[in-house]
Design a protein around this motif. Sequence first.
Motif, PDB file in Angstrom:
ATOM      1  N   LEU A 122       0.840  -1.190   0.000  1.00 23.85           N
ATOM      2  CA  LEU A 122       0.000   0.000   0.000  1.00 23.85           C
ATOM      3  C   LEU A 122       0.877   1.242   0.000  1.00 23.85           C
ATOM      4  O   LEU A 122       1.940   1.251   0.624  1.00 23.85           O
ATOM      5  CB  LEU A 122      -0.921   0.015   1.220  1.00 23.85           C
ATOM      6  N   SER A 123       0.402   2.260  -0.681  1.00 26.10           N
ATOM      7  CA  SER A 123       1.108   3.536  -0.716  1.00 26.10           C
ATOM      8  C   SER A 123       0.147   4.651  -0.348  1.00 26.10           C
ATOM      9  O   SER A 123      -1.061   4.539  -0.558  1.00 26.10           O
ATOM     10  CB  SER A 123       1.666   3.815  -2.115  1.00 26.10           C
ATOM     11  N   TYR A 146       4.386   3.929   3.182  1.00 26.97           N
ATOM     12  CA  TYR A 146       4.120   2.668   2.520  1.00 26.97           C
ATOM     13  C   TYR A 146       3.872   1.578   3.563  1.00 26.97           C
ATOM     14  O   TYR A 146       4.371   1.665   4.695  1.00 26.97           O
ATOM     15  CB  TYR A 146       5.308   2.272   1.634  1.00 26.97           C
ATOM     16  N   LEU A 147       3.134   0.566   3.162  1.00 26.62           N
ATOM     17  CA  LEU A 147       2.929  -0.594   4.019  1.00 26.62           C
ATOM     18  C   LEU A 147       3.118  -1.834   3.157  1.00 26.62           C
ATOM     19  O   LEU A 147       2.302  -2.110   2.274  1.00 26.62           O
ATOM     20  CB  LEU A 147       1.538  -0.591   4.660  1.00 26.62           C
ATOM     21  N   CYS A 169      -4.560   5.337   5.637  1.00 26.01           N
ATOM     22  CA  CYS A 169      -3.358   6.039   6.059  1.00 26.01           C
ATOM     23  C   CYS A 169      -3.768   7.276   6.860  1.00 26.01           C
ATOM     24  O   CYS A 169      -4.872   7.804   6.705  1.00 26.01           O
ATOM     25  CB  CYS A 169      -2.465   6.414   4.880  1.00 26.01           C
ATOM     26  N   ASN A 170      -2.855   7.698   7.713  1.00 28.45           N
ATOM     27  CA  ASN A 170      -3.125   8.784   8.639  1.00 28.45           C
ATOM     28  C   ASN A 170      -1.809   9.491   8.920  1.00 28.45           C
ATOM     29  O   ASN A 170      -0.749   8.843   8.929  1.00 28.45           O
ATOM     30  CB  ASN A 170      -3.738   8.206   9.924  1.00 28.45           C
ATOM     31  N   ALA A 171      -1.854  10.783   9.129  1.00 28.85           N
ATOM     32  CA  ALA A 171      -0.603  11.493   9.365  1.00 28.85           C
ATOM     33  C   ALA A 171      -0.826  12.751  10.185  1.00 28.85           C
ATOM     34  O   ALA A 171      -1.903  13.372  10.134  1.00 28.85           O
ATOM     35  CB  ALA A 171       0.051  11.856   8.035  1.00 28.85           C
ATOM     36  N   ASP A 172       0.204  13.110  10.946  1.00 27.15           N
ATOM     37  CA  ASP A 172       0.237  14.374  11.676  1.00 27.15           C
ATOM     38  C   ASP A 172       0.967  15.374  10.795  1.00 27.15           C
ATOM     39  O   ASP A 172       2.167  15.246  10.556  1.00 27.15           O
ATOM     40  CB  ASP A 172       0.977  14.201  13.007  1.00 27.15           C
TER      41      ASP A 172
END
Length: 118
Positions: A19-20, A78-79, A94-97
């Motif tokens: 995953l991207s 990526y995962l 996906c999640n991000a600060d």
Amino acid sequence: VQLQASGRGLVRAGGSLRLSCAASGTISAVRNMYWYRQIPGKQRELVATISRDGSTDYTDSTKGRFTISRDNAKKAVYLEMNSLKPEDTAVYYCNADIRVGFKESNYWGRGTLVTVSS
């Protein structure tokens, strides 16, 4: 700011999938990045975390099988998922600060479906 994920798919048990997810927009900095998943009928769970300096953490059920990585220049995470099991079937998020100017907020991408057949 948007997080755009890709890599959904159907894979057989034992297979692999990557995953991207890339962040776009007027971004000052991206701190921690995460992958979550939600199995139908269950709460969303944290799968893996990666800090800006590359430190990682995983939920017990994915340790040794999943690898999270990031490219800071591309603002991407990526995962890599190996030895997939049917119980890994879920919608992955996906999640991000992300900091915009002086303000940091948490952002979610749209989910991407991963189906593992037995």
